[in-house]
Enzyme design. Structure first.
Site, short mmCIF file in Angstrom:
data_model
loop_
_atom_site.label_atom_id
_atom_site.label_comp_id
_atom_site.label_asym_id
_atom_site.label_seq_id
_atom_site.Cartn_x
_atom_site.Cartn_y
_atom_site.Cartn_z
N PRO A 226 0.81 -1.31 -0.09
CA PRO A 226 0.02 -0.15 -0.09
C PRO A 226 0.69 1.23 -0.06
O PRO A 226 0.35 2.30 -0.32
CB PRO A 226 -0.99 -0.15 1.38
CG PRO A 226 -0.09 -1.14 2.30
CD PRO A 226 0.76 -1.98 1.18
N PHE A 227 1.96 1.35 0.30
CA PHE A 227 2.99 2.39 0.28
C PHE A 227 4.25 2.28 -0.54
O PHE A 227 5.34 2.70 -0.27
CB PHE A 227 3.19 2.85 1.72
CG PHE A 227 2.22 3.08 2.65
CD1 PHE A 227 1.44 4.15 2.55
CD2 PHE A 227 1.74 1.88 3.66
CE1 PHE A 227 0.25 4.17 3.44
CE2 PHE A 227 0.77 2.12 4.07
CZ PHE A 227 -0.08 3.49 4.18
N GLU A 244 4.50 -0.21 4.88
CA GLU A 244 4.12 0.49 6.38
C GLU A 244 4.07 1.99 6.09
O GLU A 244 5.07 2.60 5.52
CB GLU A 244 5.30 0.14 7.21
CG GLU A 244 5.29 0.67 8.56
CD GLU A 244 6.28 0.23 9.59
OE1 GLU A 244 6.29 0.52 10.83
OE2 GLU A 244 7.15 -0.41 9.38
N LYS A 260 5.25 -4.61 13.32
CA LYS A 260 6.22 -5.49 13.99
C LYS A 260 5.53 -6.67 14.24
O LYS A 260 4.49 -6.93 14.61
CB LYS A 260 6.39 -5.05 15.53
CG LYS A 260 7.49 -4.13 15.62
CD LYS A 260 8.74 -4.95 15.41
CE LYS A 260 10.07 -3.54 14.90
NZ LYS A 260 10.14 -3.66 13.59
#
Length: 443
Positions: A226-227, A244, A260
């Site tokens: 997504p990034f 992230e 994490k």
């Protein structure tokens, strides 16, 4: 506020348009592409964005970097796109970075794009500065009508480049040395110096030539994060498949989503569901995540309105093409009169890439790591004219200096008291798999 000329078009085949758009962007010395890969997420402003051609820019080392960026962003009052490298920590916490750096990226870089293109669903929105005649319409038609020949030209040159030099990936820290270094981190934890540290290692290739756009496309295709981002600054590139988010500002709301906890995807649906379920209940992984959530809450509280820091999601499992990830969402509210840079400054670098307590962890990892992190574990993103912003965490990324023919990708893992060195090493190899695969299959 800077005035932009805006025009919107509708396109049926978005996938082809995106491919054409990326190919078209390569003619510019500066290009930054952000892509959500249509990943469903609560906080989203667009599906994709392309910023090209510097109108104005700031490039600096870490000295007073946040103050310089604050001044630039305040004066510009427009969209600015760019990155903050991990080593800007030296501005925030008065630390230093003396490890080897084969890439030579500036510590901080932002630019105000002459041409800005957003994709939302099937709508393409062009926002241009200082436009000439029908420039938007002409560019839209050029992008839409790009022939297969012009798109494949890049692939041909890529094949020729690959014949020039085989890519030999080397490790900056070998397995035995990794064991020794992680054991030292564990000793620090036993002594009570830290609770957790994100220890990273570099994989690199020298005298290597790649076609950055093709490698990025391949990396993005197998990950669909997504990034994702593709950054080109003259001869320097970042090919980023990040899952992230570091920090996002929406009005008065601040959102942080640390990761994490990682588990690989499995072919069998039953086995895959089980490994995701096991990850959600894994005591060590949950403990790692909760420690970072506490750190993020503490960081956000420095600029938050009293009592506004909340954990929206704790240790939720999100599934991506190659891995399951444990992600938490922490939010806060700030005073609207506060400069947007202050929330970035007070949370940087992100806790998921440092450890806890943050300053002690950063000192220890600086001492034990062999490579200057640079853009890796820094952040790529943008500011809007309304003072909002959105930034990722630069992980699962290939960094490339075309001039020096140097390729680098780094991976890391959180070391806690419950860490087993062998398992940590295996997790690093799992995270390195996609980058290694796309580079070696690019020949």
């Amino acid at each position: 506020m800077t005035q932009r000329t805006t025009r919107t078009f509708s396109v049926e085949n978005i996938k082809d348009f995106k491919q054409n758009l990326l190919s078209w962007s390569q003619q510019f010395e500066t290009a930054l592409w952000l892509d959500s890969n249509n990943y469903e997420q609560q906080y989203s402003n667009f599906d994709s964005a392309l910023a090209v051609e510097e109108f104005t820019a700031i490039k600096t080392d870490y000295t007073n970097a946040f103050d310089k960026l604050k001044e630039y962003q305040t004066i510009t009052k427009d969209y600015i796109f760019g990155y903050i490298s991990y080593d800007v920590k030296n501005d925030v916490e008065r630390l230093s970075s003396n490890n080897f750096d084969g890439l030579d990226f500036a510590d901080l870089y932002f630019f105000q794009p002459q041409k800005l293109i957003f994709i939302r669903g099937k709508n393409i929105e062009f926002q241009y500065l200082k436009m000439v005649d029908d420039e938007i319409k002409n560019d839209f038609e050029e992008i839409s009508n790009m022939s297969l020949q012009s798109k494949s030209r890049g692939v041909d040159s890529f094949e020729l480049d690959s014949e020039k030099a085989d890519i030999k990936i080397k490790l900056r820290i070998h397995k035995d040395e990794y064991h020794q270094k992680v054991t030292k981190v564990l000793e620090h934890i036993k002594r009570g110096d830290i609770y957790e540290a994100n220890f990273c290692q570099e994989f690199y290739a020298e005298n290597a030539t790649i076609h950055p756009l093709e490698v990025y496309r391949h990396l993005n295709e197998i990950s669909e994060p997504p990034f994702a981002s593709f950054l080109k600054m003259d001869h320097q590139y970042a090919l980023c498949a990040s899952p992230e988010r570091y920090l996002k500002k929406e009005g008065a709301k601040i959102i942080s989503q640390p990761i994490k906890g990682t588990a690989k995807r499995l072919i069998s649906a039953i086995d895959d569901a089980k490994i995701a379920s096991d990850l959600s209940r894994d005591i060590k992984e949950r403990a790692e995540n909760v420690m970072i959530v506490d750190l993020v809450r503490n960081d956000l509280s420095k600029t938050a309105k009293m009592g506004s820091v909340k954990v929206e999601e704790l240790c939720k499992i999100y599934s991506f093409k190659q891995v399951h990830q444990m992600i938490s969402t922490v939010v806060s509210e700030i005073d609207m009169n506060m400069h947007p840079l202050e929330t970035l400054r007070s949370t940087f670098p992100m806790g998921s890439m440092t450890g806890a307590p943050k300053i002690s962890a950063m000192k220890i990892i600086e001492e034990l790591e062999e490579t200057k992190r640079g853009l890796y574990s820094g952040t790529i993103g943008y500011f809007t004219p309304e003072n909002d912003f959105d930034f990722n965490v630069v992980i699962r990324s290939i960094l490339y200096n075309e001039e020096k023919k140097y390729i680098s990708f780094s991976v890391g893992g959180a070391i806690t008291a419950k860490s087993v060195v062998e398992k940590e090493y295996e997790e690093c190899l799992l995270k390195a798999k996609a980058m290694k695969y796309v580079l070696l299959s690019s020949k």
